[in-house]
Design a protein around this motif. Structure first.
Motif, PDB file in Angstrom:
ATOM      1  N   ARG A 234       0.844  -1.191   0.000  1.00 16.55           N
ATOM      2  CA  ARG A 234       0.000   0.000   0.000  1.00 16.55           C
ATOM      3  C   ARG A 234       0.883   1.247   0.000  1.00 16.55           C
ATOM      4  NH1 ARG A 234      -0.922   4.060   2.609  1.00 16.55           N
ATOM      5  NH2 ARG A 234       0.169   3.336   4.447  1.00 16.55           N
ATOM      6  N   GLN A 235       2.014   1.169   0.702  1.00 16.35           N
ATOM      7  CA  GLN A 235       2.927   2.298   0.759  1.00 16.35           C
ATOM      8  C   GLN A 235       3.488   2.627  -0.627  1.00 16.35           C
ATOM      9  OE1 GLN A 235       2.937  -0.310   2.800  1.00 16.35           O
ATOM     10  NE2 GLN A 235       2.734   0.498   4.888  1.00 16.35           N
ATOM     11  N   THR A 236       3.707   1.601  -1.435  1.00 14.65           N
ATOM     12  CA  THR A 236       4.194   1.825  -2.800  1.00 14.65           C
ATOM     13  C   THR A 236       3.156   2.597  -3.608  1.00 14.65           C
ATOM     14  OG1 THR A 236       5.569  -0.158  -2.738  1.00 14.65           O
ATOM     15  CG2 THR A 236       4.966   0.674  -4.923  1.00 14.65           C
ATOM     16  N   VAL A 237       1.899   2.198  -3.503  1.00 13.22           N
ATOM     17  CA  VAL A 237       0.826   2.914  -4.218  1.00 13.22           C
ATOM     18  C   VAL A 237       0.749   4.351  -3.713  1.00 13.22           C
ATOM     19  CG1 VAL A 237      -1.670   3.025  -4.645  1.00 13.22           C
ATOM     20  CG2 VAL A 237      -0.491   0.821  -4.732  1.00 13.22           C
ATOM     21  N   ALA A 238       0.866   4.548  -2.402  1.00  9.59           N
ATOM     22  CA  ALA A 238       0.834   5.903  -1.837  1.00  9.59           C
ATOM     23  C   ALA A 238       1.975   6.746  -2.410  1.00  9.59           C
ATOM     24  CB  ALA A 238       0.917   5.837  -0.314  1.00  9.59           C
ATOM     25  N   LYS A 239       3.157   6.161  -2.551  1.00  9.97           N
ATOM     26  CA  LYS A 239       4.302   6.885  -3.121  1.00  9.97           C
ATOM     27  C   LYS A 239       4.055   7.237  -4.584  1.00  9.97           C
ATOM     28  CE  LYS A 239       7.814   5.063   0.003  1.00  9.97           C
ATOM     29  NZ  LYS A 239       9.001   4.206   0.132  1.00  9.97           N
ATOM     30  N   TRP A 240       3.412   6.326  -5.332  1.00 13.25           N
ATOM     31  CA  TRP A 240       3.079   6.624  -6.729  1.00 13.25           C
ATOM     32  C   TRP A 240       2.144   7.811  -6.796  1.00 13.25           C
ATOM     33  CZ3 TRP A 240       1.372   1.002  -8.251  1.00 13.25           C
ATOM     34  CH2 TRP A 240       2.498   0.178  -8.379  1.00 13.25           C
ATOM     35  N   GLU A 241       1.118   7.810  -5.921  1.00 11.02           N
ATOM     36  CA  GLU A 241       0.094   8.852  -5.968  1.00 11.02           C
ATOM     37  C   GLU A 241       0.590  10.200  -5.465  1.00 11.02           C
ATOM     38  OE1 GLU A 241      -3.590   7.656  -4.192  1.00 11.02           O
ATOM     39  OE2 GLU A 241      -3.923   6.078  -5.679  1.00 11.02           O
ATOM     40  N   THR A 242       1.636  10.215  -4.671  1.00 13.12           N
ATOM     41  CA  THR A 242       2.191  11.485  -4.195  1.00 13.12           C
ATOM     42  C   THR A 242       3.368  11.952  -5.036  1.00 13.12           C
ATOM     43  OG1 THR A 242       3.564  10.300  -2.591  1.00 13.12           O
ATOM     44  CG2 THR A 242       1.422  11.152  -1.809  1.00 13.12           C
ATOM     45  N   GLY A 243       3.778  11.132  -6.008  1.00 14.33           N
ATOM     46  CA  GLY A 243       4.874  11.497  -6.890  1.00 14.33           C
ATOM     47  C   GLY A 243       6.250  11.248  -6.305  1.00 14.33           C
ATOM     48  N   VAL A 244       6.309  10.572  -5.157  1.00 18.48           N
ATOM     49  CA  VAL A 244       7.599  10.252  -4.548  1.00 18.48           C
ATOM     50  C   VAL A 244       8.346   9.242  -5.409  1.00 18.48           C
ATOM     51  CG1 VAL A 244       8.713   9.192  -2.524  1.00 18.48           C
ATOM     52  CG2 VAL A 244       6.815  10.809  -2.225  1.00 18.48           C
ATOM     53  N   SER A 245       7.598   8.312  -5.997  1.00 17.99           N
ATOM     54  CA  SER A 245       8.181   7.336  -6.916  1.00 17.99           C
ATOM     55  C   SER A 245       7.213   7.096  -8.061  1.00 17.99           C
ATOM     56  CB  SER A 245       8.528   6.024  -6.197  1.00 17.99           C
ATOM     57  OG  SER A 245       7.347   5.374  -5.788  1.00 17.99           O
ATOM     58  N   THR A 246       7.685   6.378  -9.067  1.00 15.57           N
ATOM     59  CA  THR A 246       6.883   6.095 -10.256  1.00 15.57           C
ATOM     60  C   THR A 246       6.924   4.597 -10.529  1.00 15.57           C
ATOM     61  OG1 THR A 246       7.539   8.234 -11.161  1.00 15.57           O
ATOM     62  CG2 THR A 246       6.610   6.653 -12.704  1.00 15.57           C
ATOM     63  N   PRO A 247       5.789   4.010 -10.892  1.00 16.11           N
ATOM     64  CA  PRO A 247       5.806   2.575 -11.213  1.00 16.11           C
ATOM     65  C   PRO A 247       6.667   2.301 -12.444  1.00 16.11           C
ATOM     66  CG  PRO A 247       3.636   3.536 -11.658  1.00 16.11           C
ATOM     67  CD  PRO A 247       4.461   4.597 -11.032  1.00 16.11           C
ATOM     68  N   ASP A 248       7.288   1.117 -12.472  1.00  9.90           N
ATOM     69  CA  ASP A 248       8.086   0.753 -13.641  1.00  9.90           C
ATOM     70  C   ASP A 248       7.155   0.488 -14.826  1.00  9.90           C
ATOM     71  OD1 ASP A 248       7.179  -1.996 -13.611  1.00  9.90           O
ATOM     72  OD2 ASP A 248       8.678  -2.436 -12.084  1.00  9.90           O
ATOM     73  N   ILE A 249       7.732   0.346 -15.999  1.00  8.17           N
ATOM     74  CA  ILE A 249       6.936   0.254 -17.227  1.00  8.17           C
ATOM     75  C   ILE A 249       6.023  -0.969 -17.238  1.00  8.17           C
ATOM     76  CG2 ILE A 249       8.713  -0.910 -18.610  1.00  8.17           C
ATOM     77  CD1 ILE A 249       6.251   1.783 -19.852  1.00  8.17           C
ATOM     78  N   SER A 250       6.485  -2.102 -16.736  1.00  7.87           N
ATOM     79  CA  SER A 250       5.627  -3.294 -16.742  1.00  7.87           C
ATOM     80  C   SER A 250       4.443  -3.107 -15.792  1.00  7.87           C
ATOM     81  CB  SER A 250       6.420  -4.557 -16.394  1.00  7.87           C
ATOM     82  OG  SER A 250       6.940  -4.470 -15.090  1.00  7.87           O
ATOM     83  N   THR A 251       4.666  -2.410 -14.683  1.00 10.41           N
ATOM     84  CA  THR A 251       3.562  -2.121 -13.765  1.00 10.41           C
ATOM     85  C   THR A 251       2.605  -1.120 -14.393  1.00 10.41           C
ATOM     86  OG1 THR A 251       5.006  -2.577 -11.875  1.00 10.41           O
ATOM     87  CG2 THR A 251       2.964  -1.380 -11.431  1.00 10.41           C
ATOM     88  N   CYS A 252       3.135  -0.148 -15.128  1.00 10.25           N
ATOM     89  CA  CYS A 252       2.269   0.807 -15.828  1.00 10.25           C
ATOM     90  C   CYS A 252       1.370   0.087 -16.832  1.00 10.25           C
ATOM     91  CB  CYS A 252       3.099   1.878 -16.530  1.00 10.25           C
ATOM     92  SG  CYS A 252       3.834   3.079 -15.411  1.00 10.25           S
TER      93      CYS A 252
END
Length: 142
Positions: free
Chosen positions: A28-46
């Protein structure tokens, strides 16, 4: 861009960060980081995210206004806008619909209807085999 798009799409689908994380096999923390712009999902996850939300990859990663994302139809489905029924009960199909479905002047269109769900248009050649099979079944019953 992707952070805002993910947040809007997740809310549109009415799922929590935890539920999306489970679908993507991340925390869940990974999704939170994606949504706050702290990190970005890799291309396969995109690619998996776009598939999950039934949108094109570019609609996930490019800057899209919130109202566009909220009204976006699933991949392969279209909203071409309104048409007006003319005095002689004819309608004019939007050009975009004709392009997408390869409809040209003179083509035959079948009009299907369901009182609860509405009217559908389908190129005649798509239905030909179905109607022939149905007619043969009905003739065998007689």
């Amino acid at each position: 861009m992707i952070d805002q798009n993910l947040r809007v799409l997740r809310k549109k689908f009415r799922i929590t960060q935890e539920q999306l994380a489970e679908k993507m096999n991340v925390s869940r923390q990974t999704v939170a980081k994606w949504e706050t712009g702290v990190s970005t999902p890799d291309i396969s996850t995109c690619v998996r995210l776009a598939s999950y939300f039934q949108i094109q990859l570019e609609d996930l990663i490019l800057d899209r206004p919130e109202e566009v994302l909220l009204t976006m139809a699933p991949r392969g489905k279209y909203l071409f806008g309104n048409v007006t029924v003319n005095e002689d009960n004819t309608i004019r199909l939007p050009k975009e619909a004709c392009v997408v479905f390869n409809i040209h002047p003179g083509d035959s269109i079948v009009v299907l209807g369901d009182q609860n769900q509405g009217i559908a248009l389908m190129p005649a050649e798509w239905c030909k085999d179905f109607f022939n099979a149905w007619r043969n079944t009905e003739e065998k019953k007689s």
